[in-house]
Enzyme design. Structure first.
Site, short mmCIF file in Angstrom:
data_model
loop_
_atom_site.label_atom_id
_atom_site.label_comp_id
_atom_site.label_asym_id
_atom_site.label_seq_id
_atom_site.Cartn_x
_atom_site.Cartn_y
_atom_site.Cartn_z
N HIS A 291 2.01 -2.39 -3.72
CA HIS A 291 3.20 -2.82 -4.47
C HIS A 291 3.77 -1.64 -5.23
O HIS A 291 3.16 -0.58 -5.32
CB HIS A 291 2.87 -4.01 -5.38
CG HIS A 291 1.95 -3.70 -6.52
ND1 HIS A 291 0.62 -3.37 -6.34
CD2 HIS A 291 2.15 -3.67 -7.86
CE1 HIS A 291 0.06 -3.16 -7.52
NE2 HIS A 291 0.96 -3.32 -8.46
N ASP B 136 1.59 3.10 -11.12
CA ASP B 136 0.16 3.47 -11.03
C ASP B 136 -0.40 3.26 -9.62
O ASP B 136 -1.57 3.56 -9.36
CB ASP B 136 -0.68 2.72 -12.08
CG ASP B 136 -0.70 1.21 -11.91
OD1 ASP B 136 0.38 0.61 -11.72
OD2 ASP B 136 -1.80 0.62 -11.95
N HIS B 137 0.44 2.77 -8.70
CA HIS B 137 0.02 2.59 -7.30
C HIS B 137 0.77 3.50 -6.34
O HIS B 137 0.32 3.73 -5.23
CB HIS B 137 0.17 1.12 -6.88
CG HIS B 137 -0.68 0.21 -7.71
ND1 HIS B 137 -1.82 -0.38 -7.25
CD2 HIS B 137 -0.57 -0.16 -9.02
CE1 HIS B 137 -2.38 -1.10 -8.21
NE2 HIS B 137 -1.64 -0.98 -9.31
N HIS C 123 4.49 -0.72 -8.34
CA HIS C 123 4.18 -0.19 -9.67
C HIS C 123 3.75 1.27 -9.60
O HIS C 123 3.07 1.70 -8.66
CB HIS C 123 3.11 -1.04 -10.36
CG HIS C 123 3.63 -2.38 -10.78
ND1 HIS C 123 2.81 -3.45 -11.05
CD2 HIS C 123 4.90 -2.82 -10.97
CE1 HIS C 123 3.56 -4.50 -11.39
NE2 HIS C 123 4.83 -4.14 -11.35
N ASP D 104 -3.26 -5.36 -6.94
CA ASP D 104 -3.34 -6.08 -8.22
C ASP D 104 -3.18 -7.58 -8.02
O ASP D 104 -2.67 -8.27 -8.91
CB ASP D 104 -2.25 -5.58 -9.19
CG ASP D 104 -2.53 -4.18 -9.70
OD1 ASP D 104 -3.59 -3.60 -9.39
OD2 ASP D 104 -1.66 -3.65 -10.43
N HIS E 82 2.04 -11.11 -8.30
CA HIS E 82 2.06 -9.98 -9.25
C HIS E 82 3.43 -9.28 -9.12
O HIS E 82 4.10 -9.03 -10.11
CB HIS E 82 0.91 -9.04 -8.92
CG HIS E 82 0.80 -7.83 -9.79
ND1 HIS E 82 0.45 -7.89 -11.11
CD2 HIS E 82 1.01 -6.51 -9.52
CE1 HIS E 82 0.43 -6.66 -11.62
NE2 HIS E 82 0.77 -5.81 -10.68
N HIS F 155 -8.21 -2.00 -9.75
CA HIS F 155 -8.54 -1.69 -11.16
C HIS F 155 -9.99 -2.10 -11.48
O HIS F 155 -10.51 -3.07 -10.91
CB HIS F 155 -7.62 -2.44 -12.13
CG HIS F 155 -6.22 -1.92 -12.16
ND1 HIS F 155 -5.82 -0.89 -12.97
CD2 HIS F 155 -5.13 -2.29 -11.46
CE1 HIS F 155 -4.53 -0.65 -12.78
NE2 HIS F 155 -4.08 -1.49 -11.87
FE FE Z 1 -1.94 -1.65 -11.25
ZN ZN Z 2 0.56 -3.55 -10.63
#
Ligand code: FE
Ligand code: ZN
Length: 254
Positions: free
Chosen positions: A53, A57-58, A55, A129, A112, A167
Site C-alpha cells: 500500500h 513507510d512502505h 504509505h 498493514d 487500511h 510491523h
Molecule cells: Fe505501516
Molecule cells: Zn500503513
C-alpha cells in the site's frame, strides 16, 4: 523456493527480502539504505519490488532502490499512487518474480487503505498493514465491513501459512487481545512467549495463521467471548462486522 530475510527499518517496520541464489525481491521497502546494505553484503541482484500500500513507510525506499537497480519491476496497487509502478495490480492476479521459483497470488484486502494488496505463495503471506501478529491495521480509508471481509479472506488460507506482517506491534496488540478475551488460554501463553522475546529484543514475526486464528481477536469475531466483550461496549447484534467495528474502535483508544 526462496528464503525470507528480515530487514528491520525505522522504529518498528519490517521489510521482507525474498532471496533465491543471487536474485532478490523486496516487499514494502520504506527505506532503501538497510535494503541496499543487505543486497551489497550478500551480492544480490534486486529483480522485483512489491508494495502492499501507498504509505510512506512502505514505499519510501523505491526511488533509492531503482537508482541502483533500474530494471527492477515495481508491483503495486493500481488504485494507489506508488513511485515507479511498472506492474499495477488489483488483486486476483498470479505473478512470477524474475529469478525466484513459484508464483505469488495477489489478494485485494481493502480496509487500511483502499487498494491494499497481500501477496501469498510458497506458504508465506505478506500482508503489509492489514493483518498484524495479534491485531490488524487501522481503518484509514476503508470501512469496517471491507476490513472484516479482507481479514476473513486471509484467514481462509491454510493454517500453517506463515504471516509476515510489516510491523512489530505484537506485544501491544496482545495486551489489547487480553482485554477482549481474558479467558483465552492460548492467548495468555502467546502473550507470555512474546513478552520473553521482546524483553530480549527478538522479533515475534512471522507468526502462523493457526496462531492468529486462536489468539487474534480481529479474526475471532464469531467467538462467544469476543461477542460478549463487544456487547459490553454497546454492540447489540451478533453480526461479526459490528463486533469487528466495535473492537477496532476500542483498540484505537486502548
Ligand atoms: Fe505501516
Ligand atoms: Zn500503513
Amino acid at each position: 523456493m526462496f528464503d525470507v530475510i528480515r530487514i528491520p527499518a525505522f522504529k518498528d517496520n519490517y521489510i521482507w527480502l525474498l532471496r533465491q541464489d543471487m536474485r532478490a525481491a523486496v516487499i514494502d521497502p520504506g527505506d532503501a539504505s538497510p535494503v541496499l546494505e543487505v543486497l551489497r553484503r550478500e551480492k544480490l541482484e534486486l529483480s522485483s519490488i512489491l508494495i502492499t500500500h501507498h504509505h510512506q513507510d512502505h514505499q519510501g525506499g523505491i526511488d533509492g532502490l531503482l537508482a541502483c537497480f533500474p530494471s527492477a519491476k515495481v508491483f503495486a496497487p493500481a488504485r494507489e499512487s506508488v513511485t515507479g509502478t511498472s506492474a499495477p495490480l488489483r488483486g486476483g492476479e498470479r505473478i512470477r518474480l524474475a529469478g525466484l521459483d513459484g508464483e505469488l497470488r495477489v489478494i485485494a484486502v481493502p480496509g487500511h487503505t483502499l487498494g491494499h494488496l497481500a501477496y501469498y505463495g510458497e506458504g508465506c503471506l505478506f500482508c503489509g498493514d492489514t493483518l498484524f501478529a495479534g491485531g490488524c491495521g487501522r481503518l484509514f480509508e476503508g470501512t469496517p465491513r471491507e476490513m472484516a471481509e479482507s481479514l476473513v479472506c486471509l484467514a481462509a488460507l491454510p493454517d500453517e501459512t506463515k504471516v509476515y506482517c510489516a510491523h512489530e506491534y505484537t506485544e501491544a496488540n496482545l495486551r489489547f487481545a487480553l482485554a477482549v478475551e481474558p479467558g483465552n488460554r492460548a492467548l495468555r501463553r502467546r502473550a507470555d512467549e512474546v513478552a520473553v522475546l521482546r524483553a530480549k529484543d527478538l522479533p515475534t514475526v512471522p507468526s502462523t495463521l493457526a496462531v492468529e486464528k486462536a489468539t487474534n481477536p480481529f479474526l475471532r469475531c464469531r467467538e462467544p467471548e469476543v461477542i460478549a466483550a463487544a456487547r459490553a461496549r454497546g454492540v447489540t447484534e451478533n453480526d461479526p462486522v459490528a463486533v469487528f467495528a466495535a473492537l477496532r474502535e476500542w483498540k484505537n483508544e486502548f
